[in-house]
Design a protein around this motif. Structure first.
Motif, mmCIF file in Angstrom:
data_model
loop_
_atom_site.group_PDB
_atom_site.id
_atom_site.type_symbol
_atom_site.label_atom_id
_atom_site.label_comp_id
_atom_site.label_asym_id
_atom_site.label_seq_id
_atom_site.Cartn_x
_atom_site.Cartn_y
_atom_site.Cartn_z
ATOM 1 N N PRO A 202 0.826 -1.207 0.000
ATOM 2 C CA PRO A 202 0.000 0.000 0.000
ATOM 3 C C PRO A 202 0.861 1.258 0.000
ATOM 4 C CG PRO A 202 -0.827 -1.585 1.600
ATOM 5 C CD PRO A 202 0.480 -2.119 1.092
ATOM 6 N N GLY A 203 0.474 2.235 -0.807
ATOM 7 C CA GLY A 203 1.181 3.517 -0.860
ATOM 8 C C GLY A 203 2.322 3.560 -1.846
ATOM 9 N N THR A 204 2.720 2.416 -2.415
ATOM 10 C CA THR A 204 3.817 2.442 -3.381
ATOM 11 C C THR A 204 3.282 2.734 -4.775
ATOM 12 O OG1 THR A 204 3.696 0.064 -3.780
ATOM 13 C CG2 THR A 204 5.198 0.781 -2.063
ATOM 14 N N THR A 205 4.108 3.342 -5.583
ATOM 15 C CA THR A 205 3.799 3.608 -6.983
ATOM 16 C C THR A 205 5.006 3.161 -7.802
ATOM 17 O OG1 THR A 205 4.783 5.804 -7.033
ATOM 18 C CG2 THR A 205 2.463 5.660 -6.340
ATOM 19 N N PRO A 206 4.864 3.047 -9.124
ATOM 20 C CA PRO A 206 6.026 2.671 -9.932
ATOM 21 C C PRO A 206 7.184 3.669 -9.797
ATOM 22 C CG PRO A 206 4.026 2.415 -11.209
ATOM 23 C CD PRO A 206 3.645 3.089 -9.917
ATOM 24 N N GLU A 207 6.885 4.927 -9.452
ATOM 25 C CA GLU A 207 7.919 5.944 -9.317
ATOM 26 C C GLU A 207 8.583 5.928 -7.942
ATOM 27 O OE1 GLU A 207 4.651 6.912 -10.283
ATOM 28 O OE2 GLU A 207 5.164 6.635 -12.388
ATOM 29 N N GLN A 208 7.909 5.408 -6.928
ATOM 30 C CA GLN A 208 8.421 5.408 -5.562
ATOM 31 C C GLN A 208 8.639 3.986 -5.080
ATOM 32 O OE1 GLN A 208 5.097 7.328 -3.663
ATOM 33 N NE2 GLN A 208 6.380 9.101 -3.200
ATOM 34 N N ILE A 209 9.784 3.734 -4.525
ATOM 35 C CA ILE A 209 10.126 2.469 -3.877
ATOM 36 C C ILE A 209 9.647 1.265 -4.704
ATOM 37 C CG2 ILE A 209 10.249 1.293 -1.653
ATOM 38 C CD1 ILE A 209 8.950 3.786 -0.408
ATOM 39 N N PRO A 210 10.107 1.150 -5.964
ATOM 40 C CA PRO A 210 9.674 -0.007 -6.748
ATOM 41 C C PRO A 210 10.226 -1.307 -6.151
ATOM 42 C CG PRO A 210 11.400 1.188 -7.887
ATOM 43 C CD PRO A 210 11.045 1.987 -6.661
ATOM 44 N N GLY A 211 9.461 -2.347 -6.306
ATOM 45 C CA GLY A 211 9.924 -3.654 -5.865
ATOM 46 C C GLY A 211 9.515 -4.044 -4.456
ATOM 47 N N ILE A 212 8.775 -3.191 -3.732
ATOM 48 C CA ILE A 212 8.304 -3.565 -2.398
ATOM 49 C C ILE A 212 6.916 -4.182 -2.564
ATOM 50 C CG2 ILE A 212 7.620 -2.745 -0.123
ATOM 51 C CD1 ILE A 212 9.704 -0.570 -0.379
ATOM 52 N N PHE A 213 6.810 -5.448 -2.172
ATOM 53 C CA PHE A 213 5.565 -6.174 -2.348
ATOM 54 C C PHE A 213 5.082 -6.752 -1.029
ATOM 55 C CE2 PHE A 213 7.343 -6.097 -6.550
ATOM 56 C CZ PHE A 213 6.243 -5.943 -7.374
ATOM 57 N N HIS A 214 3.795 -6.981 -0.983
ATOM 58 C CA HIS A 214 3.151 -7.620 0.161
ATOM 59 C C HIS A 214 2.722 -9.011 -0.305
ATOM 60 C CE1 HIS A 214 0.477 -8.188 3.577
ATOM 61 N NE2 HIS A 214 -0.497 -8.469 2.731
ATOM 62 N N PHE A 215 3.077 -10.042 0.442
ATOM 63 C CA PHE A 215 2.697 -11.411 0.084
ATOM 64 C C PHE A 215 1.453 -11.788 0.870
ATOM 65 C CE2 PHE A 215 3.010 -16.075 0.599
ATOM 66 C CZ PHE A 215 2.970 -16.421 -0.740
#
Length: 150
Positions: free
Chosen positions: A18-31
């Motif tokens: 939540p809160g991530t965009t392709p421009e900000q902090i790419p690659g952070i995922f929730h499993f």
């Protein structure tokens, strides 16, 4: 109609945090991993359904399906509806004065004219709609039965 409520399993999805965009902090995922139950409902379409194609006529056998998958708390995870279709019955239907009159079609062939026979490459089809804005169309053949469990 036939409803099968015995399906169950584990649903897993990797989602952007939540809160991530392709421009900000790419690659952070929730499993996400959760148990689910699945309900499938099948309804036979009275038929066969006539698919008029000029000289070539197709008689389609169809079964509607509805799929609903929910997590343990009852929240919907996946919804889908569509049809399984048998496309293999093709008939040659040349034009005649009687067929043109009975079918209320615009006359494009002269009575007695024959067109090129059409044979579909695939005999089985599955179409489906998923409310993520997705639709599917899968084509295939009826394969040889394999021994043992699926």
């Amino acid at each position: 109609s036939h409803v099968d409520k015995t399906g169950y399993g584990i649903h897993t999805t990797c989602m952007p945090s939540p809160g991530t965009t392709p421009e900000q902090i790419p690659g952070i995922f929730h499993f996400l991993c959760e148990n689910y139950t699945e309900e499938l409902k099948f309804t036979l379409v009275e038929g066969p359904v006539r698919n008029r194609a000029g000289t070539n006529e197709q008689m389609v056998g169809a079964v509607k399906y509805e799929q609903s998958i929910k997590n343990e708390s009852g929240k919907p995870i996946h919804e889908e509806n569509g049809m399984y279709m048998y496309l293999g019955d093709m008939y040659h239907h040349p034009a005649s004065c009687k067929s043109i009159k009975d079918d209320v079609g615009a006359v494009r062939l002269k009575p007695g004219s024959d067109g090129q026979p059409f044979v579909p490459k695939h005999k089985l089809s599955r179409s489906g709609t998923i409310p993520h804005g997705s639709s599917i169309l899968l084509l295939g053949e009826n394969g040889e039965k394999q021994p043992g469990p699926p």
